[in-house]
Structure formats: structure tokens, C-alpha cells
Design a protein around this motif. Structure first.
Motif, PDB file in Angstrom:
ATOM      1  N   LEU A 114      -6.091   0.039  -8.102  1.00  0.00           N
ATOM      2  CA  LEU A 114      -6.252   1.406  -7.584  1.00  0.00           C
ATOM      3  C   LEU A 114      -6.642   1.388  -6.108  1.00  0.00           C
ATOM      4  CD1 LEU A 114      -8.144   3.012 -10.610  1.00  0.00           C
ATOM      5  CD2 LEU A 114      -5.784   3.468  -9.913  1.00  0.00           C
ATOM      6  N   ALA A 115      -7.500   0.439  -5.716  1.00  0.00           N
ATOM      7  CA  ALA A 115      -7.893   0.346  -4.311  1.00  0.00           C
ATOM      8  C   ALA A 115      -6.713  -0.030  -3.430  1.00  0.00           C
ATOM      9  CB  ALA A 115      -9.025  -0.669  -4.154  1.00  0.00           C
ATOM     10  N   VAL A 116      -5.889  -0.964  -3.870  1.00  0.00           N
ATOM     11  CA  VAL A 116      -4.693  -1.342  -3.117  1.00  0.00           C
ATOM     12  C   VAL A 116      -3.714  -0.175  -3.041  1.00  0.00           C
ATOM     13  CG1 VAL A 116      -2.677  -2.854  -3.119  1.00  0.00           C
ATOM     14  CG2 VAL A 116      -4.932  -3.800  -3.626  1.00  0.00           C
ATOM     15  N   ASP A 117      -3.597   0.572  -4.120  1.00  0.00           N
ATOM     16  CA  ASP A 117      -2.706   1.742  -4.128  1.00  0.00           C
ATOM     17  C   ASP A 117      -3.162   2.775  -3.099  1.00  0.00           C
ATOM     18  OD1 ASP A 117      -0.573   3.384  -5.176  1.00  0.00           O
ATOM     19  OD2 ASP A 117      -2.130   4.558  -6.166  1.00  0.00           O
ATOM     20  N   ARG A 118      -4.463   3.017  -3.022  1.00  0.00           N
ATOM     21  CA  ARG A 118      -4.955   3.971  -2.030  1.00  0.00           C
ATOM     22  C   ARG A 118      -4.783   3.438  -0.616  1.00  0.00           C
ATOM     23  NH1 ARG A 118     -11.314   5.245  -1.750  1.00  0.00           N
ATOM     24  NH2 ARG A 118     -11.217   3.034  -1.177  1.00  0.00           N
TER      25      ARG A 118
END
Length: 504
Positions: A417-421
């Protein structure tokens, strides 16, 4: 710790015992007889004494004394048969864990909606592959990856344990360096090293030899790493958007052989660890069984006078499929009936079958599984409760593995999720999700319906409880809608007179 700058041995020498064991497990898992013979030194030799290595000392002699280390005699064809039970073990382990996709839930609805899209993009297939690889090699790594030219979202990628140099601290993964060979030519080996540290990823390209890492060269020198050259910053790192380490390591089971080795004690244990001699004996048993079948073919030993000449210089032959033969002009002998000798060896079917079944059961038991999981108990229809009872050992092993998979999945999903953001935006809030594994054994609909009927007649459960029991995969909205439909069909959907404001 940055990427290596000098010419060092690669892979590092302190990982050699683990890599050697992984190579052995990988060979059994692959199911390739050629690789097994090469591993144990059982290939056909060209020397005068093909069994010379079996009398040697040290590691060479120990490996050669395995059945797969028995060389094939000169002039003979290989008759060794391999039973791919190692692949069945690792595949069965993955099926127990991920026959159904796990559920990931977070508090923020916007993040949950995005997470549903991320986990629906082939993640189950990745987790099944990772679980099988982890069962074979003792562990597996999961990392988030992305490519803006291929997809508009990141996804999870599994890295095999024999292509990683991990660094543990207090039993937890602190950093890891993945490596791959991108080119081999004229004795030179080009390796791509990808080091993951909290918050960043470092990339390096090295030109060396088979055993040495060599010198670092620019990333642009090879197409496989040129894509990272433009992405790295001035410090040579790519930010991940996640404060912690974006990689999770999932050990298969607790290690036994390396518990006293500081660098290796946190690595996992393969399902094949310790059962290699049993698998070797199983292959020998089946090969002996097939040898009995070959030798059991009826043979007729005939005198040379019975052979049919093929012409001058072309020898003679005997046709065993010919049913009628013309009379032979020969002198009658008192023992003429003994001139045809029939050779028919017994085929020891039951002895081989009992031995093979006992070996398979011992292999499964040592690996932590029940024979019922692999179909050894027959296909008789039973309830889920009876199946769970018969497969108790497998269910216990599954529970132990879930204890390792659940926190690792929660960590890597938060990193995803952090990489996606960081890469694709979207306004989501990375959170560590709650991970729920589905039951590997489901009750059949008839059993659930009978249970719900008994509870209803006993006034021991409400409609809502029965619906949730029959449909455990439904959410609250689906359950509420189904309850309303049932009440409407049964005429129970009437307004509450205490809520209308009018007294009767």
C-alpha cells in the motif's frame, strides 16, 4: 550497509551450508532423474571400476553410497525410476495454505477499496507459488514491485531463498540482498544485486566470475539493469515510500540443522529436510518393482538349431510371437522335450506395494502430514469434521505455518500500500491489515442445511445466525438482505406495532 565495493566471494562463504542443502532439496523437488544422478554421482562412468566412488571416504563416498549414487553399468541402459513425492509434498503444503484466498481488511474504506483491487490482481497465484517454493527451500521472500509500463498498480513478487543474502537481527529480517545472473559469456558472470534496506532499495551491477562477485560497473552497461539507472537518486537508492523494510521473509518451519549457526539459525526448514534417505529408498523400491516386471516377461531358451537363418553373414533369429512352426528335420532324441526351456520369474507385487506404502506413510509422517491429505485413505465421502479428524496432523502443520505467514503477509501488504501511494498516488492511507485464512475443509451444503434446520426447530438460533453459518463467506450486507428475503417469504416481515405509535 551499502552494496559491496570490492571483489568478494559470491555467494558469501558463510551461506554455503544452507545453499548446499537448498540445492539438494531443489533437486528432489524438480523430479529430474538426470539431476539426481548428477547430485549423487550415479551417472554412467567410463572407468574400469564404475563403483570406485562408493568405496571412497568423505562427502563423495557418502553421496555415492545412496541408491541414486549407484552408477549405471557400462553398456546398460538406465532403469532407475523416480517417484515425484517431493513435488507432491510441497504442492500439498501450498494447497493447504492457499486453496482459498486470504482476506485482508483495514479500517479506512478508501484504502480497503484500493486493497481489494490490489489483492485481486493474481495475488492468490503468487501466494500459492511462494508457499510451494518455501516448502521446498525452507523459506521464501515476498516484496512489492511495480512497472508503470505494464500495470497501473503494484503487485507482490516471490523471491526464492537460494537467491538472497539475508541479514537478521533478533530473529527478524533487517536487510536483504537479492541477486540474479543477467549474463554469462567467456567465463565472465554479470550479476545484478538488489539490496533492500528500510525505506530504500539499492541496485548494483557487477562483472565477475563464477565464484567471485567482481568489480561494479554502471547500470547502463546491461539492458536488464538500465531501467534502474534513471530511477536511482544521487545516493544510488530508490525510495520505497515505506519507512520500514519492504520485504517479508516467511520461514517454512523452525530450523533444526542450523540452530547453533549464528548466520543461518533464522533460516527456515524444508519439508524435505531429513526425508531424503526415505525418498531414495522409495525410488529404489519402485525401480525394483519395475525390474521384476521386466524380468517376469516369459522367455524361451531354444537351441541354435531352432533359429531361423537370415542369410549368409546375417546371423539367425527366433520369433517368439510365432504361434505355429513347421516340422523340423532333425534326429529324435529322448530328451527332445527339454530342448525348449521356459523362463518365467515371479513378480513380487504385494511385497513391493507394502514396502512402498510404508515408505510413503513414513515420509508424510516425518514431513508433518497425514496420508489422508494425499489421498491414501480413499475417496469415501465423509463430513468435514471427519476429514479434519483424519487429517489432524496436516491441520496442525498448517496451523504452524499460518503463524508465520499471517504477520509476514500483513507486513508486506502494508508495504504494498505504501509503494502504491508513493508511485501511483490515490490518496490512500497505508495500514497494516488484518489477515484471515479460510478453512481448508468446508462443510457440504446438505450438512449445513440439516444443522440449521435442527437449530431452528430447537429455537436455538435466529435466522441471522443460520444464514451466517450456511454462508460464512458473506458480509453483513449480504446476510441482512438474505434475512429480509426469508422473512418476506415466510410472512414474518410485518411492522412492529410498538414502532408505529398506535396502540391496538
Amino acid at each position: 550497509m551499502p552494496l559491496p565495493t570490492g571483489d568478494i566471494a559470491w555467494p558469501p562463504h558463510d551461506l554455503a551450508p544452507a545453499l548446499d542443502a537448498m540445492h539438494t532439496w531443489d533437486t528432489w523437488w524438480s523430479g529430474d532423474p538426470d539431476r539426481l544422478e548428477s547430485l549423487y554421482g550415479g551417472s554412467t562412468g567410463g572407468g574400469p571400476d564404475p563403483k570406485r566412488l562408493q568405496y571412497a571416504g568423505g562427502v563423495v563416498g557418502r553421496l555415492a553410497r545412496w541408491w541414486w549414487g549407484t552408477p549405471t553399468g557400462l553398456g546398460e541402459r538406465r532403469t532407475k525410476l523416480h517417484v515425484p513425492i517431493a513435488g507432491d509434498l510441497c504442492g500439498g503444503s501450498a494447497d493447504l495454505l492457499f486453496s482459498e484466498p486470504p482476506k485482508f481488511t483495514v479500517d479506512d474504506q478508501v484504502t480497503q477499496d484500493r486493497l481489494d483491487k490490489l489483492t485481486d490482481d493474481g495475488m492468490l497465484a503468487t501466494l500459492q507459488t511462494a508457499a510451494e517454493v518455501g516448502a521446498a527451500l525452507g523459506g521464501v521472500y515476498l516484496r512489492p514491485v511495480y512497472d508503470t509500463e505494464l500495470s497501473d498498480r503494484p503487485w507482490l513478487d516471490a523471491v526464492h531463498a537460494d537467491r538472497a543474502v539475508p541479514e537478521f537481527r533478533w530473529g527478524r529480517l533487517a536487510a536483504v540482498t537479492f541477486w540474479r545472473v543477467v549474463r554469462e559469456q567467456d567465463g565472465q558472470v554479470w550479476r545484478h544485486l538488489e539490496r533492500h534496506e528500510p525505506g530504500v532499495i539499492l541496485h548494483g551491477l557487477y562483472q565477475g566470475t563464477k565464484d567471485q562477485l567482481g568489480r561494479p560497473v554502471p547500470l547502463e552497461d546491461h539492458p536488464a539493469t538500465a531501467v534502474f539507472a534513471a530511477a536511482v537518486g544521487e545516493d544510488g537508492a530508490i525510495p520505497t515510500g515505506y519507512d520500514g523494510l519492504d520485504v517479508s521473509y516467511i520461514p517454512n518451519q523452525s530450523s533444526r540443522r542450523w540452530r547453533c549457526t549464528p548466520r543461518l539459525q533464522d533460516l527456515g526448514r524444508s519439508d524435505l529436510d531429513g526425508v531424503e534417505p526415505l525418498m531414495d529408498a522409495l525410488d529404489e523400491t519402485y525401480s525394483s518393482w519395475m525390474r521384476d516386471i521386466r524380468l517376469g516377461k516369459g522367455r524361451i531358451v531354444v537351441p541354435s538349431a531352432y533359429l531361423q537363418s537370415q542369410g549368409p553373414g546375417r546371423s539367425a533369429s527366433w520369433n517368439p510371437d510365432q504361434e505355429a512352426f513347421a516340422g523340423l528335420d532333425m534326429l529324435a532324441r529322448p530328451d527332445a522335450s527339454g530342448q525348449l526351456t521356459v523362463a518365467q520369474f515371479a513378480i513380487r507385487v504385494q511385497e513391493h506395494k507394502d514396502t512402498a506404502e510404508d515408505l510413503v506413510n513414513q515420509i508424510l509422517r516425518s514431513a508433518g502430514y497425514s496420508g489422508q491429505t494425499f489421498g491414501l485413505g480413499g475417496d469415501v465421502a465423509v463430513t468435514a469434521t471427519e476429514v479434519t479428524a483424519r487429517e489432524r496432523r496436516s491441520m496442525t502443520t498448517r496451523g504452524r505455518k499460518i503463524l508465520r505467514w499471517r504477520p509476514a503477509l500483513a507486513h508486506v501488504i502494508e508495504a504494498l500500500l505504501a509503494v502504491d501511494r508513493e508511485v501511483f498516488g490515490g490518496g490512500i492511507t497505508p495500514q497494516r491489515p488484518t489477515v484471515e485464512f479460510e478453512d481448508s475443509v468446508q462443510e457440504d451444503p446438505l450438512t449445513l442445511a440439516n444443522t440449521a434446520d435442527v437449530l431452528t426447530r430447537a429455537h436455538a438460533a435466529s435466522i441471522d445466525t443460520n444464514v451466517r453459518m450456511v454462508h460464512p463467506e458473506w458480509d453483513d450486507t449480504q446476510v441482512a438482505a438474505e434475512v429480509q428475503r426469508i422473512q418476506a417469504e415466510q410472512g414474518m416481515a410485518v411492522p412492529d406495532p410498538m414502532q408505529t405509535g398506535e396502540l391496538p
